[in-house]
Design an enzyme around this catalytic site. Structure first.
Site, PDB file in Angstrom:
ATOM      1  N   ASN A 268     -90.564 -55.988   9.733  1.00  0.00           N
ATOM      2  CA  ASN A 268     -89.637 -55.067   9.069  1.00  0.00           C
ATOM      3  C   ASN A 268     -89.930 -53.612   9.428  1.00  0.00           C
ATOM      4  O   ASN A 268     -89.409 -52.697   8.810  1.00  0.00           O
ATOM      5  CB  ASN A 268     -89.718 -55.255   7.548  1.00  0.00           C
ATOM      6  CG  ASN A 268     -91.123 -54.989   7.015  1.00  0.00           C
ATOM      7  OD1 ASN A 268     -92.008 -54.541   7.747  1.00  0.00           O
ATOM      8  ND2 ASN A 268     -91.330 -55.255   5.733  1.00  0.00           N
TER       9      ASN A 268
ATOM     10  N   HIS B 211     -92.896 -52.083   9.200  1.00  0.00           N
ATOM     11  CA  HIS B 211     -93.954 -51.395   8.447  1.00  0.00           C
ATOM     12  C   HIS B 211     -95.124 -51.036   9.348  1.00  0.00           C
ATOM     13  O   HIS B 211     -95.391 -51.701  10.342  1.00  0.00           O
ATOM     14  CB  HIS B 211     -94.402 -52.193   7.203  1.00  0.00           C
ATOM     15  CG  HIS B 211     -95.231 -53.413   7.460  1.00  0.00           C
ATOM     16  ND1 HIS B 211     -95.178 -54.533   6.650  1.00  0.00           N
ATOM     17  CD2 HIS B 211     -96.160 -53.717   8.413  1.00  0.00           C
ATOM     18  CE1 HIS B 211     -96.034 -55.433   7.094  1.00  0.00           C
ATOM     19  NE2 HIS B 211     -96.641 -54.962   8.160  1.00  0.00           N
TER      20      HIS B 211
END
Ligand code: F6R
Length: 240
Positions: A135, A137
């Site tokens: 995602n 991160h």
């Protein structure tokens, strides 16, 4: 951003580790920012080889880790403290007092956050090693984390918990929170090395390099850092 794509993982790890080894040779007092997970493992193997071959010593090196699960003691098999000990620290000559990992088991997490931020102010990171989540991160700065963030507690994204379930007996055992260095702190490093391998990282890699700079994809902020080196294999680079 400097982007390097490798056909062979071995060459990728060799090249990324060389950057760290050369830095330590030049400055034995280097401060490293370290990551856990699968991405840095090949590099840690090369650093251990460098120590065994007497190419480098870690006697004067300091390390600060990115993150730790909340609720896991350092002795827990899946804690990042245990990971670092097993995969790197116990195999090199680094002094334990020179290795720092935020404690997720601290009784007062607020004071742990202040302590870690103070450490980061005191020890400027020369090279920060990063992996990237599917995602986008970095550290455990999940989508939506402000770019101005310093050390904080984060609720882990369900995708992150799912991805990390492979290390635990059951998915329910994956902690729901972590303590992580913030994005602002990561960006203070003089140099950043990011490793991404495998097709599951291709979307995040594409958005990090060519997407809009947006906290929805935390790694996109790296576009604004002037000394970033991204090491990719052909699978993680396939959407570029
Ligand atoms: C780990 C960390 C995370 C990982 C990321 C990728 O300390 O901060 O950002 O780098 O979740 O994990 P792997 O490398 O296991 O795919």
């Amino acid at each position: 951003m400097n982007i390097y794509v490798f056909e062979q993982l071995e060459d990728l790890y060799q090249a990324a580790a060389k950057r760290i080894i050369d830095k330590i040779k030049m400055n034995p007092y280097t401060t490293l920012g370290l990551a856990t997970g699968s991405s840095p493992l090949g590099i840690y193997k090369k650093l251990i080889e460098g120590y065994i071959n007497k190419e480098i010593s870690f006697q004067n090196v300091k390390t600060l880790n990115l993150d730790e699960y909340v609720g896991l003691r350092p002795t827990h098999p899946q804690s990042y403290a245990n990971f670092m000990k097993k995969e790197l620290f116990s195999n090199i000559d680094i002094l334990e007092e020179n290795t720092f990992i935020p404690s997720g088991a601290a009784s007062n997490l607020e004071s742990e956050i202040r302590y870690y931020d103070a450490l980061l102010k005191k020890h400027k990171i020369d090279i920060q090693l990063l992996g990237i989540g599917r995602n986008g991160h970095i550290g455990f700065n999940e989508p939506g984390t402000p770019f101005t963030s310093t050390t904080h507690i984060i609720e882990l994204d369900p995708r992150t918990r799912n991805d990390n379930a492979r290390f635990f007996k059951t998915p329910e055992e994956v902690p729901s929170k972590a303590i992580t260095m913030g994005i602002y702190s990561i960006m203070q490093a003089s140099e950043i090395i990011l490793i991404a391998t495998g097709s599951q990282k291709a979307y995040a890699v594409k958005e990090m390099i060519a997407g809009k700079i947006d906290s929805k994809l935390p790694a996109s902020i790296l576009q604004t850092h002037n000394n970033v080196h991204v090491y990719l294999d052909h699978l993680s680079s396939k959407e570029l």
